[in-house]
Design a protein around this motif. Structure first.
Motif, PDB file in Angstrom:
ATOM      1  N   THR A  57      30.558 -34.235   0.750  1.00  0.00           N
ATOM      2  CA  THR A  57      30.407 -35.567   1.342  1.00  0.00           C
ATOM      3  C   THR A  57      29.149 -35.637   2.189  1.00  0.00           C
ATOM      4  O   THR A  57      28.370 -36.599   2.104  1.00  0.00           O
ATOM      5  CB  THR A  57      31.637 -35.912   2.195  1.00  0.00           C
ATOM      6  OG1 THR A  57      32.821 -35.838   1.390  1.00  0.00           O
ATOM      7  CG2 THR A  57      31.520 -37.308   2.792  1.00  0.00           C
ATOM      8  N   LEU A  61      25.741 -37.942   1.539  1.00  0.00           N
ATOM      9  CA  LEU A  61      25.284 -38.862   2.582  1.00  0.00           C
ATOM     10  C   LEU A  61      23.828 -38.602   2.944  1.00  0.00           C
ATOM     11  O   LEU A  61      22.993 -39.517   2.984  1.00  0.00           O
ATOM     12  CB  LEU A  61      26.163 -38.704   3.832  1.00  0.00           C
ATOM     13  CG  LEU A  61      25.727 -39.451   5.081  1.00  0.00           C
ATOM     14  CD1 LEU A  61      25.976 -40.942   4.928  1.00  0.00           C
ATOM     15  CD2 LEU A  61      26.451 -38.913   6.314  1.00  0.00           C
ATOM     16  N   VAL A 108      31.516 -41.514  10.337  1.00  0.00           N
ATOM     17  CA  VAL A 108      31.788 -41.315   8.918  1.00  0.00           C
ATOM     18  C   VAL A 108      32.852 -40.226   8.800  1.00  0.00           C
ATOM     19  O   VAL A 108      32.649 -39.096   9.210  1.00  0.00           O
ATOM     20  CB  VAL A 108      30.512 -40.912   8.156  1.00  0.00           C
ATOM     21  CG1 VAL A 108      30.851 -40.533   6.712  1.00  0.00           C
ATOM     22  CG2 VAL A 108      29.483 -42.030   8.199  1.00  0.00           C
ATOM     23  N   PRO A 133      34.957 -41.994   3.888  1.00  0.00           N
ATOM     24  CA  PRO A 133      34.359 -41.592   2.616  1.00  0.00           C
ATOM     25  C   PRO A 133      35.313 -40.851   1.684  1.00  0.00           C
ATOM     26  O   PRO A 133      34.900 -40.398   0.624  1.00  0.00           O
ATOM     27  CB  PRO A 133      33.231 -40.666   3.066  1.00  0.00           C
ATOM     28  CG  PRO A 133      33.831 -39.970   4.259  1.00  0.00           C
ATOM     29  CD  PRO A 133      34.715 -40.982   4.933  1.00  0.00           C
ATOM     30  N   ASN A 134      36.575 -40.703   2.096  1.00  0.00           N
ATOM     31  CA  ASN A 134      37.523 -40.058   1.187  1.00  0.00           C
ATOM     32  C   ASN A 134      38.978 -40.447   1.439  1.00  0.00           C
ATOM     33  O   ASN A 134      39.627 -40.949   0.542  1.00  0.00           O
ATOM     34  CB  ASN A 134      37.408 -38.534   1.244  1.00  0.00           C
ATOM     35  CG  ASN A 134      38.222 -37.883   0.140  1.00  0.00           C
ATOM     36  OD1 ASN A 134      37.873 -37.956  -1.035  1.00  0.00           O
ATOM     37  ND2 ASN A 134      39.359 -37.284   0.490  1.00  0.00           N
ATOM     38  N   ARG A 151      36.031 -48.570   3.742  1.00  0.00           N
ATOM     39  CA  ARG A 151      36.323 -47.399   2.915  1.00  0.00           C
ATOM     40  C   ARG A 151      35.345 -47.380   1.744  1.00  0.00           C
ATOM     41  O   ARG A 151      35.179 -48.395   1.043  1.00  0.00           O
ATOM     42  CB  ARG A 151      37.759 -47.474   2.388  1.00  0.00           C
ATOM     43  CG  ARG A 151      38.285 -46.151   1.859  1.00  0.00           C
ATOM     44  CD  ARG A 151      39.481 -46.335   0.941  1.00  0.00           C
ATOM     45  NE  ARG A 151      40.597 -47.046   1.498  1.00  0.00           N
ATOM     46  CZ  ARG A 151      41.637 -46.474   2.122  1.00  0.00           C
ATOM     47  NH1 ARG A 151      41.665 -45.169   2.309  1.00  0.00           N
ATOM     48  NH2 ARG A 151      42.640 -47.202   2.551  1.00  0.00           N
ATOM     49  N   THR A 152      34.699 -46.242   1.519  1.00  0.00           N
ATOM     50  CA  THR A 152      33.753 -46.109   0.402  1.00  0.00           C
ATOM     51  C   THR A 152      34.331 -45.230  -0.708  1.00  0.00           C
ATOM     52  O   THR A 152      33.593 -44.763  -1.569  1.00  0.00           O
ATOM     53  CB  THR A 152      32.413 -45.524   0.886  1.00  0.00           C
ATOM     54  OG1 THR A 152      32.675 -44.283   1.576  1.00  0.00           O
ATOM     55  CG2 THR A 152      31.694 -46.474   1.820  1.00  0.00           C
ATOM     56  N   SER A 153      35.640 -45.030  -0.686  1.00  0.00           N
ATOM     57  CA  SER A 153      36.248 -44.110  -1.647  1.00  0.00           C
ATOM     58  C   SER A 153      37.254 -44.818  -2.542  1.00  0.00           C
ATOM     59  O   SER A 153      36.900 -45.360  -3.586  1.00  0.00           O
ATOM     60  CB  SER A 153      36.899 -42.936  -0.911  1.00  0.00           C
ATOM     61  OG  SER A 153      37.775 -43.394   0.122  1.00  0.00           O
ATOM     62  N   GLN A 315      30.926 -40.239  -3.104  1.00  0.00           N
ATOM     63  CA  GLN A 315      31.451 -41.066  -2.010  1.00  0.00           C
ATOM     64  C   GLN A 315      30.589 -40.942  -0.756  1.00  0.00           C
ATOM     65  O   GLN A 315      30.361 -41.932  -0.043  1.00  0.00           O
ATOM     66  CB  GLN A 315      32.904 -40.680  -1.737  1.00  0.00           C
ATOM     67  CG  GLN A 315      33.815 -41.056  -2.895  1.00  0.00           C
ATOM     68  CD  GLN A 315      35.198 -40.429  -2.865  1.00  0.00           C
ATOM     69  OE1 GLN A 315      36.028 -40.756  -3.691  1.00  0.00           O
ATOM     70  NE2 GLN A 315      35.458 -39.511  -1.949  1.00  0.00           N
ATOM     71  N   GLY A 316      30.084 -39.748  -0.486  1.00  0.00           N
ATOM     72  CA  GLY A 316      29.161 -39.576   0.635  1.00  0.00           C
ATOM     73  C   GLY A 316      27.854 -40.306   0.380  1.00  0.00           C
ATOM     74  O   GLY A 316      27.292 -40.955   1.279  1.00  0.00           O
ATOM     75  N   ASP A 318      27.353 -42.938  -1.514  1.00  0.00           N
ATOM     76  CA  ASP A 318      27.569 -44.376  -1.392  1.00  0.00           C
ATOM     77  C   ASP A 318      27.673 -44.815   0.068  1.00  0.00           C
ATOM     78  O   ASP A 318      27.286 -45.932   0.424  1.00  0.00           O
ATOM     79  CB  ASP A 318      28.826 -44.784  -2.156  1.00  0.00           C
ATOM     80  CG  ASP A 318      28.626 -44.768  -3.659  1.00  0.00           C
ATOM     81  OD1 ASP A 318      27.506 -44.443  -4.110  1.00  0.00           O
ATOM     82  OD2 ASP A 318      29.577 -45.087  -4.392  1.00  0.00           O
ATOM     83  N   THR A 319      28.201 -43.944   0.913  1.00  0.00           N
ATOM     84  CA  THR A 319      28.239 -44.242   2.347  1.00  0.00           C
ATOM     85  C   THR A 319      26.822 -44.364   2.892  1.00  0.00           C
ATOM     86  O   THR A 319      26.518 -45.267   3.686  1.00  0.00           O
ATOM     87  CB  THR A 319      29.013 -43.139   3.099  1.00  0.00           C
ATOM     88  OG1 THR A 319      30.346 -43.070   2.588  1.00  0.00           O
ATOM     89  CG2 THR A 319      29.063 -43.429   4.596  1.00  0.00           C
TER      90      THR A 319
END
Length: 398
Positions: A57, A61, A108, A133-134, A151-153, A315-316, A318-319
């Protein structure tokens, strides 16, 4: 008359001077903040069972932010790192350490849903933006939703619900479920059950194993006796690796189809070997998605870190894209928190998983892919659900 004539002039001058002073003050404040680092608090696991997830993650990021010249909204970036240890008991003090102690602009994290409950509590109390992120527990974008929580997950519902329709389309009528008895496990079963029963199927029995037990013999014996059309499971990590091996060793592979949330085969295929062949799973990402964004991302990640990216790295990443996009919109001004939150809510993320946006509850509206294990890799068979939004029951922002 002369006095009367002078008054409007004096008044106009005073208003103009006041406006000028306010403008200069605002400009000075913006300039001062632009020189300040943007502090990102990382509440992720760097030791213990979930350390690899925290590392991936973080890597994702930082890769996204490096691709924006290590600058967000014109401000240099500073990371404040706290090891969550995936320990729910330390979630609140760790959040306070980041927010009250380090005065971060945004947090985050986390990976673990139990830690997520504590993190959400503090975020709701302080108003500091929290980007998850998860951790997939439904409540974060459901009953506990808040304007500053994103939430980015995924949610546990999102990754399991589409498999219900897939199972029905394959003609399965009677399915047994098996999962660890803890939040994400039970929520995954509930999501699958909702989708399957909506499509006309029936879950004849729900079987649970205490978390994190990995002894499955009695459950496999029971499944063999019940002879369902298929089995839906939720296991992850080492538990998933052992379960799939045990399922094959019990003679069930190829006899009773095995379905699962995508985490059944994420990071576990090498350990599962031939026992995983034919497994069907649903998830919001697959390594071999053929989009230009994914191909570029995976190459960049490989070059930077010397290893393959996974769903946690995505996911990281996208954060980082969310932070870059939203902070560009507000020119790095995090003091106007309402404007920054509004910019995040309106973001469109050109992700390796496919472009996604936020629902009103701040959960990704995203594609969920049906994957089949072939020759040791998750191959995308189809899109199980397009632009799927979690219904977010209990969220009052909707």
């Amino acid at each position: 008359m002369n006095k009367n004539n002078k008054m409007p002039c004096t008044t106009r001058f005073s208003f103009t001077a006041g406006a000028l002073a306010l403008a200069l003050g605002a400009s000075l404040a913006t300039a001062v903040q632009a020189a300040e680092p943007l502090k990102i608090g990382l509440l992720l696991p760097y030791t213990g069972t979930f350390a690899a997830l925290g590392e991936a993650t973080t890597n994702g990021l930082k890769l996204a932010i490096e691709q924006h010249d290590n600058s967000l909204g014109g401000r240099p970036v500073e990371y404040v790192v706290v090891d969550s240890e995936a320990n729910p008991a330390k979630a609140v003090p760790n959040m306070q350490k980041l927010i009250a102690g380090a005065n971060v602009d945004v947090v985050v994290g986390p990976v673990h849903s139990g830690v997520g409950m504590g993190a959400v509590k503090v975020a709701r109390e302080t108003g500091v933006p929290l980007i998850i992120p998860n951790a997939g527990f439904n409540a974060a974008t459901g009953a506990l939703c808040a304007p500053n929580i994103f939430r980015t997950s995924f949610t546990s519902w999102q990754t399991a619900y589409p498999m219900g329709q897939v199972a029905a389309d394959k003609g399965y009528k009677n399915i047994v479920t098996l999962a660890w008895r803890y939040g994400f496990g039970t929520e995954s079963v509930e999501g699958f059950k909702e989708g399957f029963e909506k499509a006309g199927g029936k879950v004849s029995k729900e079987i649970y194993v205490p978390f994190p037990d990995v002894e499955f013999q009695s459950q496999l014996t029971e499944i063999a006796a019940l002879k369902p059309d298929a089995v839906f499971v939720f296991f992850a990590g080492g538990g998933a690796a052992k379960f799939v091996q045990d399922y094959a060793a019990a003679g069930l592979q190829g006899k009773i189809p095995l379905l699962g949330s995508g985490f059944l085969t994420e990071g576990t295929l090498a350990a599962q070997g031939q026992a995983a062949t034919g497994l069907l799973t649903t998830l919001h990402y697959a390594d071999f998605l053929g989009t230009p964004e994914n191909l570029r991302f995976r190459e960049d990640y490989r070059q930077k870190f010397g290893k393959e990216a996974d769903v946690y790295a995505v996911q990281g990443y996208d954060t980082g894209l969310l932070l870059a996009q939203s902070l560009k919109t507000v020119a790095g001004n995090t003091r106007d928190r309402a404007a920054w939150i509004a910019a995040m809510a309106q973001a469109r993320i050109p992700s390796p998983r496919g472009e996604w946006t936020f629902s009103k509850a701040h959960n990704p509206v995203q594609n969920i892919y049906l994957r089949e294990v072939r020759d040791g890799v998750n191959v995308v068979v189809s899109t199980a659900a397009t632009a799927l939004a979690d219904p977010a029951p209990g969220c009052k922002m909707q």
